[in-house]
Design a protein around this motif. Structure first.
Motif, PDB file in Angstrom:
ATOM      1  N   SER A  59      -1.029 -12.463  -3.242  1.00 20.65           N
ATOM      2  CA  SER A  59      -1.592 -11.410  -4.075  1.00 20.65           C
ATOM      3  C   SER A  59      -2.853 -11.825  -4.795  1.00 20.65           C
ATOM      4  N   VAL A  60      -3.678 -10.824  -5.072  1.00 18.65           N
ATOM      5  CA  VAL A  60      -4.840 -10.942  -5.956  1.00 18.65           C
ATOM      6  C   VAL A  60      -4.740  -9.808  -6.965  1.00 18.65           C
ATOM      7  N   ILE A  61      -4.702 -10.154  -8.234  1.00 20.15           N
ATOM      8  CA  ILE A  61      -4.510  -9.164  -9.293  1.00 20.15           C
ATOM      9  C   ILE A  61      -5.869  -8.708  -9.819  1.00 20.15           C
ATOM     10  N   THR A  62      -6.066  -7.394  -9.875  1.00 25.01           N
ATOM     11  CA  THR A  62      -7.335  -6.811 -10.315  1.00 25.01           C
ATOM     12  C   THR A  62      -7.278  -6.284 -11.736  1.00 25.01           C
ATOM     13  N   ALA A  63      -6.077  -6.054 -12.265  1.00 23.19           N
ATOM     14  CA  ALA A  63      -5.916  -5.547 -13.629  1.00 23.19           C
ATOM     15  C   ALA A  63      -4.480  -5.786 -14.067  1.00 23.19           C
ATOM     16  N   ALA A 110      -3.233  -9.258   7.459  1.00 15.78           N
ATOM     17  CA  ALA A 110      -3.470  -7.894   6.993  1.00 15.78           C
ATOM     18  C   ALA A 110      -3.655  -7.885   5.485  1.00 15.78           C
ATOM     19  N   VAL A 111      -4.443  -6.914   5.020  1.00 15.79           N
ATOM     20  CA  VAL A 111      -4.715  -6.764   3.594  1.00 15.79           C
ATOM     21  C   VAL A 111      -4.416  -5.343   3.180  1.00 15.79           C
ATOM     22  N   LYS A 112      -3.670  -5.210   2.085  1.00 16.11           N
ATOM     23  CA  LYS A 112      -3.478  -3.909   1.446  1.00 16.11           C
ATOM     24  C   LYS A 112      -4.278  -3.912   0.148  1.00 16.11           C
ATOM     25  N   ILE A 113      -5.109  -2.904  -0.045  1.00 15.60           N
ATOM     26  CA  ILE A 113      -5.938  -2.798  -1.243  1.00 15.60           C
ATOM     27  C   ILE A 113      -5.484  -1.587  -2.042  1.00 15.60           C
ATOM     28  N   GLY A 114      -5.135  -1.822  -3.301  1.00 14.36           N
ATOM     29  CA  GLY A 114      -4.677  -0.746  -4.171  1.00 14.36           C
ATOM     30  C   GLY A 114      -5.644  -0.527  -5.318  1.00 14.36           C
ATOM     31  N   MET A 115      -5.140  -0.632  -6.546  1.00 14.79           N
ATOM     32  CA  MET A 115      -5.936  -0.311  -7.730  1.00 14.79           C
ATOM     33  C   MET A 115      -7.116  -1.262  -7.907  1.00 14.79           C
ATOM     34  N   GLY A 158       2.374  -1.083  -8.148  1.00 12.37           N
ATOM     35  CA  GLY A 158       1.369  -2.127  -8.131  1.00 12.37           C
ATOM     36  C   GLY A 158       1.769  -3.361  -7.337  1.00 12.37           C
ATOM     37  N   ILE A 159       1.254  -4.502  -7.793  1.00 17.96           N
ATOM     38  CA  ILE A 159       1.502  -5.780  -7.122  1.00 17.96           C
ATOM     39  C   ILE A 159       2.990  -6.034  -6.920  1.00 17.96           C
ATOM     40  N   GLN A 160       3.791  -5.719  -7.941  1.00 19.35           N
ATOM     41  CA  GLN A 160       5.229  -6.001  -7.859  1.00 19.35           C
ATOM     42  C   GLN A 160       5.888  -5.191  -6.744  1.00 19.35           C
ATOM     43  N   ALA A 161       5.550  -3.913  -6.649  1.00 16.21           N
ATOM     44  CA  ALA A 161       6.106  -3.087  -5.575  1.00 16.21           C
ATOM     45  C   ALA A 161       5.599  -3.551  -4.218  1.00 16.21           C
ATOM     46  N   ILE A 219      -4.059  -6.644  -2.827  1.00 18.59           N
ATOM     47  CA  ILE A 219      -5.071  -6.682  -3.876  1.00 18.59           C
ATOM     48  C   ILE A 219      -4.854  -5.449  -4.735  1.00 18.59           C
ATOM     49  N   ALA A 220      -4.370  -5.630  -5.945  1.00 18.43           N
ATOM     50  CA  ALA A 220      -3.978  -4.464  -6.749  1.00 18.43           C
ATOM     51  C   ALA A 220      -3.745  -4.867  -8.197  1.00 18.43           C
ATOM     52  N   GLY A 221      -3.374  -3.892  -9.003  1.00 12.17           N
ATOM     53  CA  GLY A 221      -3.053  -4.142 -10.393  1.00 12.17           C
ATOM     54  C   GLY A 221      -1.595  -4.514 -10.560  1.00 12.17           C
TER      55      GLY A 221
END
Length: 281
Positions: A47-51, A86-91, A30-33, A20-22
């Protein structure tokens, strides 16, 4: 066992990791990395895109936010169909999105949660308002198995000066424990004068020191995103937290070590996520 049965067996145990990130239009962070790091370390990434960001190796020129309602719609879509372990949360760009993500994490209760508190730009500017930082701390950190702040982010979370050496990193250990996550990986990559890159894995009753030789490269874009995603990937594969962090640390060190094999952009290029494909046989 037939090839079809083998395929079915493998598909039933595929470790699925949600990021979950930009989005980074330059592909380095971000999501791509995240998707690259999860894939390279043996997981399946959704993925879930936040921005959305207009971004390249030289910087960010624009940010287009996604509504919290659509973030929730994306979350419902992936959780209702995929066995996300598992979930990774970023931006997370604002309070509404932070609260929406926290609500859905509580609803679906994935096994492992890694939070990379993306809060500070390379130039030291805050990406989140004070109210959003407080929501991050109160809503998401208590759900996390591990949070992965770098030194400027840790300083912003605690409202203290940025540690300038490893001894100063140790002085904020107890304060970081009080943020509510089960553990904290305090990353020391910003200590550029040190010959080693030393991180502190802060557990409830222990501090483990993870140190590797510092890799001299300007291609460091996406390092934090990739490290936290690799931790989530290894957790999804069944590794205990300390082992997952150590494996992820080894992975990102190698991705940095092979970063100069690639020439991407005119600024700070990305790490080499698929370094194993570039090794000589």
């Amino acid at each position: 066992m037939t090839s079809l049965n083998i395929a079915k067996t493998l598909s039933s145990v595929t470790p699925i990791v949600l990021t979950i990130a930009g989005s980074d239009s330059g592909g380095g962070a971000g999501i791509q990395a995240d998707i690259k790091a999860i894939s390279a370390t043996g997981g399946y990434a959704c993925s879930v895109i936040t921005a959305l960001t207009a971004q390249n190796t030289q910087g960010v020129s624009g940010i287009y936010p996604i509504s919290s309602e659509f973030v929730e719609q994306q979350l419902d879509a992936v959780f209702s169909d995929l066995n996300i372990v598992a979930v990774k949360i970023g931006m997370l760009s604002d309070v509404d999105i932070i609260n929406s993500v926290a609500k859905k994490i509580r609803q679906y209760s994935p096994q492992s949660i890694v939070v990379d508190p993306v809060m500070v730009t390379r130039n030291g500017d805050l990406l989140l308002q004070a109210s959003a930082i407080e929501s991050l701390k109160s809503q998401l950190f208590p759900l996390a198995d591990v949070i992965t702040p770098n030194l400027p982010e840790a300083a912003a979370l605690l409202n203290v000066a940025i540690p300038q050496n490893e001894a100063q990193m140790m002085t904020i250990v107890d304060q970081l424990r009080l943020l509510g996550a089960k553990s904290v990986l305090l990353k020391g990559g910003f200590l550029k004068e040190d010959i080693n890159s030393t991180d502190l894995l802060i557990l409830s009753d222990d501090v483990q020191r993870l140190s590797t030789p510092r890799i001299k490269t300007r291609n460091t874009h996406g390092t934090g995103c990739s490290l936290s995603s690799a931790i989530a990937s290894y957790l999804a594969q069944g590794h205990q937290l300390t082992d997952a962090v150590r494996l992820a640390k080894h992975y990102i060190t190698q991705a940095l070590n092979y970063a100069d094999v690639m020439t991407i952009g005119q600024g700070h290029g990305p790490v080499n996520h698929f370094f194993s494909l570039n090794r000589e046989n």
